[in-house]
Design an enzyme around this catalytic site. Structure first.
Site, short mmCIF file in Angstrom:
data_model
loop_
_atom_site.label_atom_id
_atom_site.label_comp_id
_atom_site.label_asym_id
_atom_site.label_seq_id
_atom_site.Cartn_x
_atom_site.Cartn_y
_atom_site.Cartn_z
CG HIS A 56 13.28 -53.23 -85.02
ND1 HIS A 56 12.28 -53.42 -85.95
CD2 HIS A 56 13.46 -54.42 -84.43
CE1 HIS A 56 11.89 -54.69 -85.92
NE2 HIS A 56 12.60 -55.32 -84.99
CG HIS A 58 11.94 -57.69 -80.47
ND1 HIS A 58 10.69 -58.10 -80.90
CD2 HIS A 58 12.63 -57.36 -81.58
CE1 HIS A 58 10.65 -58.03 -82.23
NE2 HIS A 58 11.82 -57.58 -82.66
CD GLN A 151 8.19 -63.66 -83.00
OE1 GLN A 151 8.79 -62.93 -82.21
NE2 GLN A 151 8.65 -63.95 -84.20
CG HIS A 209 9.40 -57.78 -87.40
ND1 HIS A 209 8.81 -56.95 -86.48
CD2 HIS A 209 10.53 -58.26 -86.81
CE1 HIS A 209 9.56 -56.92 -85.39
NE2 HIS A 209 10.61 -57.70 -85.56
CD GLU A 212 14.02 -60.81 -89.09
OE1 GLU A 212 12.88 -60.71 -88.62
OE2 GLU A 212 15.05 -60.90 -88.38
FE FE2 Z 1 12.64 -57.46 -84.67
#
Ligand code: FE2
Length: 424
Positions: A56, A58, A151, A209, A212
């Site tokens: 994981h 970015h 996102q 995701h 979270e």
């Molecule tokens: Fe992330």
């Protein structure tokens, strides 16, 4: 043989093992192999392990620290705001350059496979194009797997679904999602269903995701497990973060864990980021916020640890060291038992390799000759020391070398050097 490693220790405890490599693959492995190599390297009893794998990350944001400014508070909310400021002014060539630099760091850390989320909410898909180019450039020495990550929410952002489909058509490997960020719980659940159906239709893996949040009622992992089971996608789906599980009611979790296991959904915790970003609305006691790693493992669920961020809007630290990630995971989850510590090592090697579906990963005859020689005798010592990567090998070729750790002492009557290894 092209290369022979002599006198290695292995993660499963085997000692004095030789590894013979030919044509980029492991040809033989065992004690005192009667073969000669064009090059022979003495491991000196140190640990040889398959390469580190980050499940994981970015990469579109990495090493952007300070652009356009530094996250002063160090909070998730300022990080998101900062990413929003940076996104419109991203330049493709600069993004590629930062990602390439991170991949250099990764190789030097023995990290040879990374699953990176890439934000698809910018209609230009500039980051997607950039990371596809990076994936092409690093392919000889690093496996980069890309996740189409909405996102801003796949339903909350007007163009996200179209962009995600475009990103997949361009060659992005995995379907992402962010159900807890959609407008409502119902839309979150709907996003999970739509994205899983799309992935099932295209034969793609899923990595969302998921939850979270410190909100114990954020239960999208339940929907993710249900949809995975319904669509027959067992073993191809991962839930990333799952931090709300930390705060959930124990009775509910006792029902949830078998559902996750039944669906073959993997869990990816991100210890460095979870411990710093979660629990921010708490006073004291302050929750840790990492998902229930030992309980997931005990239920038979694959659990990997990811790095998530390095020097980006959310996290100002990090250097691509998966042993640092395992070290933090071990502490946050209180996994200090002997077997539990070994599990933390697997969470940054073999387990994420399985989640990514890496072909030919491992230290067995026939596997790719990809491995790391660590300045440590065991997996636990490797984590304790965040051991130096003496040698990193990809397809039988040495791609990085580093000296052992240590120091020269100037103390009368004491040894001239220390190396932090017990019993040497
Ligand atoms: Fe992330």
């Amino acid at each position: 043989m092209d290369l022979v490693i002599r006198n290695a220790s292995l993660a499963d405890g085997r000692r004095q093992i030789d590894i013979a490599i030919e044509h980029g693959r492991i040809a033989a492995l065992g004690p005192q192999l009667a073969v000669a190599g064009a090059r022979e390297i003495d491991a000196g009893g140190d640990l040889v392990t398959p390469p580190f794998v980050d499940a994981h990350f970015h990469m579109d944001a990495t090493l952007s620290y300070g652009l356009p400014r530094v996250n002063q508070s160090g909070t998730l909310l300022e990080g998101i705001a900062l990413w929003g400021e940076l996104k419109p002014v991203l330049l493709q060539e600069a993004l590629i350059e930062r990602a390439m630099q991170y991949c250099d760091w990764a190789v030097a850390r023995g990290l040879l496979a990374i699953r990176s989320h890439v934000d698809i909410c910018d209609d230009r898909l500039l980051a997607v194009e950039a990371l596809l180019e990076v994936r092409r450039r690093v392919a000889p020495y690093l496996d980069l797997q890309l996740v189409a990550f909405p996102q801003d929410g796949i339903l909350r952002s007007a163009t996200a679904f179209d962009n995600l489909r475009r990103a997949i058509a361009m060659g992005v490997d995995v379907v992402g999602g962010i159900p807890h960020f959609e407008r409502t719980m119902a839309e979150g659940a709907q996003s999970v269903r739509l994205l899983c159906e799309l992935a099932a239709e295209r034969g793609l893996r899923v990595d969302m995701h998921c939850d979270e949040s410190d909100d114990p009622m954020s239960r999208h992992i339940e929907t993710l497990a249900f949809e995975t089971h319904r669509l027959g996608m067992h073993g191809r789906v991962a839930g990333s973060h799952l931090t709300s599980m930390h705060s959930m009611d124990n009775y509910y979790v006792s029902k949830l864990l078998p559902l996750i296991c039944e669906a073959g959904v993997a869990a990816i915790a991100n210890p460095l980021i979870n411990i710093t970003l979660q629990g921010r609305h708490d006073s004291y006691p302050k929750r840790r916020g990492m998902t229930r790693v030992p309980e997931l493992l005990a239920a038979g669920v694959d659990v990997a640890f990811g790095h998530d961020c390095v020097m980006d809007p959310w996290y100002s630290l990090g250097s691509g060291d998966m042993l640092e990630v395992a070290h933090m995971g071990l502490h946050v989850a209180q996994m200090t038992g002997q077997e539990a510590m070994h599990q933390c090592f697997l969470a940054v090697t073999a387990t994420p390799a399985r989640i990514l579906g890496l072909e030919g990963y491992g230290l067995e005859p026939g596997c790719h000759a990809d491995f790391v020689l660590l300045d440590a005798a065991s997996t636990v010592e490797a984590i304790r020391l965040r051991a130096a990567r003496r040698l990193v090998v990809r397809r039988g070729v040495v791609v990085s070398e580093a000296p052992r750790a240590g120091a020269t002492l100037h103390l009368p009557g004491r040894p001239a050097t220390v190396d932090f290894r017990l019993g040497r």
